[in-house]
Write a protein that holds these residues in place. Structure first.
Motif: not given
Length: 204
Positions: A25-32, A126-130
């Motif tokens: 998982t990339f992008g931090g907690g919310w991305a997880m 872009p995947a992290v944003v999604a």
């Protein structure tokens, strides 16, 4: 939770599950959150969806890193302190190993100047944003936020984004949300029956 899960086996599965989540998982907690929900609720069925969202709300209100907080509260729910430690260690270890490897073999200048690495990280964004947007929409639906109430999270988000002193402090809205929830429930304006019905739906 599945009755076939013995204590040591569940601790191993908790560690392995959160290790996998932390590693990919990339992008931090919310991305997880979307990945954690898929693993905990849909795949392993350790919790129903309403329980997971309740624990997510608790994790958000706690100080610290969201990814570690949600792993701790989920692990604690399943196996108390040993479960919390297993889940938290599984979440932290991949990041520690990746950062250690980067520190040993890569520098920020190498990442920036290397066209291949730069392209890879640009493609990941872009995947992290999604991954961040998906749990926001899911949480909004589970919280029964409709057209009449959608202005509340929108207004709070704008106030936090505004950077206005005091008003933009997220802690203020956490406290206000808790106080308002208690007040409206105590006065009978909001009924807990809706919460129970949602929990029963999530268990089906």
């Amino acid at each position: 939770m599945k009755s076939s899960d013995t204590h040591p086996r569940l601790l191993r599965r908790l560690f392995a599950t959160f290790f996998k989540i932390g590693a990919f998982t990339f992008g931090g907690g919310w991305a997880m959150i979307s990945i954690i929900e898929r693993e905990i609720v849909h795949k392993h069925r350790w919790l129903d969806r309403t329980e997971f969202l309740d624990l997510l709300a608790i994790a958000q209100a706690m100080p610290g890193i969201l990814a570690v907080n949600i792993s701790v509260v989920v692990g604690d729910k399943l196996r108390r302190t040993p479960g919390a430690l297993a889940a938290a260690f599984g979440t932290i270890l991949p990041s520690f190993l990746i950062i250690l490897a980067i520190a040993m073999f890569l520098t920020p200048e190498t990442i920036i100047t290397n066209p291949t690495l730069s392209t890879i990280f640009k493609g990941i964004r872009p995947a992290v944003v999604a991954l961040i947007v998906a749990p926001v929409i899911s949480s909004a639906k589970a919280s029964n936020i409709g057209w009449k109430t959608c202005w509340i999270p929108a207004a709070v988000a704008l106030l936090i984004w505004s950077k206005i002193p005091f008003v933009s402090n997220p802690i203020l809205f956490i406290i206000l949300g808790g106080v308002c929830g208690w007040y409206f429930t105590a006065r009978g304006i909001i009924s807990l029956d809706t919460h129970k019905a949602g929990k029963e739906d999530g268990a089906e």
